[in-house]
Design an enzyme around this catalytic site. Structure first.
Site, PDB file in Angstrom:
ATOM      1  N   ALA A 222       0.834  -1.214   0.000  1.00 15.16           N
ATOM      2  CA  ALA A 222       0.000   0.000   0.000  1.00 15.16           C
ATOM      3  C   ALA A 222       0.865   1.259   0.000  1.00 15.16           C
ATOM      4  CB  ALA A 222      -0.938  -0.014   1.193  1.00 15.16           C
ATOM      5  N   ASP A 248      10.535  -6.480  -3.278  1.00 16.70           N
ATOM      6  CA  ASP A 248       9.431  -7.034  -2.478  1.00 16.70           C
ATOM      7  C   ASP A 248       9.310  -8.504  -2.874  1.00 16.70           C
ATOM      8  OD1 ASP A 248       6.894  -7.781  -1.364  1.00 16.70           O
ATOM      9  OD2 ASP A 248       6.340  -5.663  -1.314  1.00 16.70           O
ATOM     10  N   ARG A 259      -6.484  -1.249  -1.756  1.00 16.89           N
ATOM     11  CA  ARG A 259      -5.651  -0.106  -1.351  1.00 16.89           C
ATOM     12  C   ARG A 259      -4.316  -0.018  -2.098  1.00 16.89           C
ATOM     13  NH1 ARG A 259      -5.209  -4.331   1.591  1.00 16.89           N
ATOM     14  NH2 ARG A 259      -3.292  -4.928   2.643  1.00 16.89           N
ATOM     15  N   LYS A 272       4.722  -8.380  -6.831  1.00 11.94           N
ATOM     16  CA  LYS A 272       4.324  -6.987  -6.550  1.00 11.94           C
ATOM     17  C   LYS A 272       5.316  -5.977  -7.126  1.00 11.94           C
ATOM     18  CE  LYS A 272       1.500  -7.413  -2.392  1.00 11.94           C
ATOM     19  NZ  LYS A 272       1.360  -7.068  -0.976  1.00 11.94           N
ATOM     20  N   ASP A 320       5.915  -3.714   6.330  1.00 11.65           N
ATOM     21  CA  ASP A 320       4.744  -3.987   7.173  1.00 11.65           C
ATOM     22  C   ASP A 320       5.125  -4.745   8.443  1.00 11.65           C
ATOM     23  OD1 ASP A 320       5.422  -6.406   6.176  1.00 11.65           O
ATOM     24  OD2 ASP A 320       3.465  -6.910   5.324  1.00 11.65           O
ATOM     25  N   ASN A 321       6.422  -4.757   8.792  1.00 13.33           N
ATOM     26  CA  ASN A 321       6.795  -5.395  10.057  1.00 13.33           C
ATOM     27  C   ASN A 321       8.012  -4.696  10.661  1.00 13.33           C
ATOM     28  OD1 ASN A 321       9.390  -7.246   9.572  1.00 13.33           O
ATOM     29  ND2 ASN A 321       8.112  -7.279   7.721  1.00 13.33           N
ATOM     30  N   CYS A 376      -6.457 -17.403  28.687  1.00  8.82           N
ATOM     31  CA  CYS A 376      -7.699 -17.941  29.267  1.00  8.82           C
ATOM     32  C   CYS A 376      -8.905 -17.099  28.846  1.00  8.82           C
ATOM     33  CB  CYS A 376      -7.598 -18.021  30.784  1.00  8.82           C
ATOM     34  SG  CYS A 376      -7.510 -16.424  31.603  1.00  8.82           S
TER      35      CYS A 376
END
Length: 602
Positions: A222, A248, A259, A272, A320-321, A376
């Site tokens: 994006a 990429d 997007r 990409k 993105d990380n 939990c």
């Protein structure tokens, strides 16, 4: 207090951590006992806009995007009116670098300002108005991109009736981006090129630098699409010496198209970076790009080597990380290269310009770790939709990705896998083996009907049996050790679902689960599965055993617990037994047997 259950919104006041009052007479209502769920709702708000004629005279409060320029919007409000008058009188925009035109704008500004009563600007900033006049004619891509984004957002707000619209006026300037020293008017002369607007503001010398720049864009999702489009329109790396390298390692998926605007339907499955570089070349045929499908990390330093980094002028992160960002940041720090870092999360975003020897680098400060819901809570006591999504995602990955991958790991090299599990010898290893054995033995599917049976029993386990066990262990009237009700907020007392083929959501769960299960086993999926009637017939053939809740079942309630597995003294013994069963099971499988792990695709 059942009178409050009519669903009408009520105004809350005096909200405290454990109580609140409502703006209503409740004297004749039944007594409030306990519990109850309150949902906050935003009330619609009617916003009235003034017509332009009125708003020009009385603009009201301006929206600020930069609090260091608190006094700037009133000045720009009058400057745009002066510009309108200039165009009206002379039929053209002011010429870049023309002192005469700048003085004319200042004179018109002063006249408008003098005729005002309350909204008069006390100090006129002549330098700012000169900048305004010199750049008035230029349409710059970065400014157009930013305003385009804002206008797009306002359109969505207007169509959806959600979020607060901008009220009347919003003025934005980036005067700090202009050259700090005055430019020679000859440097601002148009060259009859597509970059004349940029040249009229920043000068032809800077334009030349942009065209010859060697840029590295990391990521073409994006943010990468947006950056590539902007760089192409600005003429970056479009000169003979210029080069833009984009990398990429991802391929285009359908969910990207909403997007990542350089991609189209027919690009699904393609790389990409390659598609993005081709699309950018259509925007500007002079753009010199090299598209790579290589992840930039320590393993690929033979490709992105010292020579590669030393030749760069600037690096643009579109990742993105966090780990990848930190790696690129470290490389830029080592090679002393400027880095444009940015990221998005929903409607939120951040951007950081890292300049060697001037600003701190990206890795110098860290965000606090994101709060995660306790295990939990997710598994037994969910109380918001995020918990349900986290649970579903975790089950998906466990059943359809991790376990089939474990099965393949075992089948590829049984001896090595067995010794790794024996060495681990813990509850995690035991659970892994348990799931592998289930996949290859008890729950192994050979036909599509087997997959439907598996899906139907999963439904019963998730939405009926587990709930029955939970409410057997902790009944509705259960109390904690200090006497408070166990099922008090935020815990919600659950009720088991009764499966029905007439409930479309039940059937949809079964359809999705059986199709996914079939994919992991490589079983052909029949066309009739999408027909609710035929699927219901197949589901009705499944025999669901009765469930009896068990005594003394331990259900984790400790919020600090990181795993739902409970260790035991004899884990090693159980692991050995499971490995023996697996060995027998493996002998009955056809040669070359393997499963297909499914990665979650949103």
């Amino acid at each position: 207090m059942t009178e409050l259950n009519d669903g009408k919104p009520r105004k809350v006041k005096n909200a405290r951590p454990y109580s609140f009052s409502i703006d209503e007479d409740t004297t004749n209502y039944s007594a409030y006992e306990k519990g109850g769920i309150v949902t906050q709702v935003k009330q619609p708000k009617i916003i009235n806009f003034k017509p332009l004629r009125e708003a020009l005279k009385d603009p009201g409060d301006f929206l600020l995007s930069d609090f260091s320029k608190f006094d700037r919007p009133p000045v720009l409000h009058l400057a745009f009116q002066a510009l309108d008058k200039f165009i009206q009188e002379l039929g053209r925009f002011p010429v870049a670098g023309s002192e005469e035109d700048a003085q004319k704008i200042i004179s018109l500004f002063t006249n408008i300002n003098d005729n005002l009563a309350d909204e008069r600007v006390e100090e006129i900033d002549h330098k700012l108005l000169c900048h305004f006049a010199f750049g008035a004619r230029a349409v710059l891509n970065p400014m157009a991109a930013m305003f385009g984004g804002i206008v797009g957002q306002e359109v969505v707000k207007a169509c959806s009736g959600k979020f607060h619209p901008l009220l009347q006026f919003f003025y934005f300037d980036s005067v700090e981006s202009l050259p700090s020293e005055p430019l020679d008017p000859r440097d601002l002369q148009p060259l009859n090129s597509r970059y004349d607007a940029q040249i009229s503001v920043f000068g032809s010398k800077l334009q030349k630098k942009l065209e010859e720049a060697k840029v590295f864009v990391v990521g073409s999702g994006a943010l990468g699409c947006e950056f590539l489009k902007n760089l192409a329109l600005m003429g970056v790396s479009c000169g003979n010496q210029g080069k833009l390298t984009i990398t990429d390692d991802d391929v285009i998926e359908k969910s990207n198209l909403s997007r990542q605007f350089l991609f189209r339907d027919w690009n699904i499955g393609q790389a990409k970076s390659t598609v993005a570089a081709s699309a950018a070349a259509l925007i500007n045929p002079h753009l010199n790009t090299e598209a790579l499908q290589i992840r930039a990390n320590p393993e690929t330093e033979n490709v992105f080597n010292d020579t590669f980094w030393e030749n760069l002028n600037v690096v643009v992160n579109a990742l993105d990380n966090v780990n990848a960002r930190l790696y690129i940041d470290q490389r830029c720090l080592y090679f002393q290269k400027p880095l444009l870092e940015s990221g998005t999360l929903g409607a939120k975003c951040n951007t950081q310009m890292v300049i060697p020897h001037l600003t701190e680098n990206y890795g110098a400060s860290r965000d606090p770790p994101e709060k995660q819901a306790p295990m939990c809570t997710v598994h037994s006591f969910p109380h918001n939709i995020d918990h349900c999504l986290t649970w579903a995602r975790s089950e998906f990955e466990g059943l359809l990705e991790k376990t089939p991958a474990e099965v393949n790991a075992y089948l590829t090299s049984p001896t090595e896998y067995a010794s790794a599990m024996k060495n681990a010898g813990d509850a995690q290893a035991r659970d892994n083996l348990d799931r592998v054995l289930e996949c290859l033995d008890k729950e192994r599917c050979e036909t599509f009907q087997d997959c439907i049976t598996w899906a139907r029993l999963r439904f019963e386990d998730y939405f009926a049996d587990r709930v029955k066990q939970l409410t057997f262990t902790f009944p509705e009237n259960a109390t904690t050790s200090n006497g408070t009700p166990f099922w008090s907020a935020p815990k919600r007392f659950p009720r088991p679902l009764q499966f029905s083929v007439d409930d479309l959501s039940h059937l949809q769960f079964l359809m999705a689960a059986s199709i996914l299960r079939a994919e992991t086993y490589g079983i052909p999926i029949p066309d009739w599965v999408k027909s609710p009637v035929k699927l219901a017939d197949a589901v009705n053939k499944v025999i669901v055993p009765d469930f009896q809740p068990k005594e003394n079942v331990k259900i984790e309630t400790d919020e600090k617990a990181t795993s739902m597995s409970t260790g035991s003294i004899d884990d090693a013994v159980v692991i050995n037994e499971l490995l023996q069963k697996l060995e027998k099971c493996q002998k009955q499988l056809p040669t070359g047997y393997k499963m297909n792990p499914i990665q979650f695709e949103k």
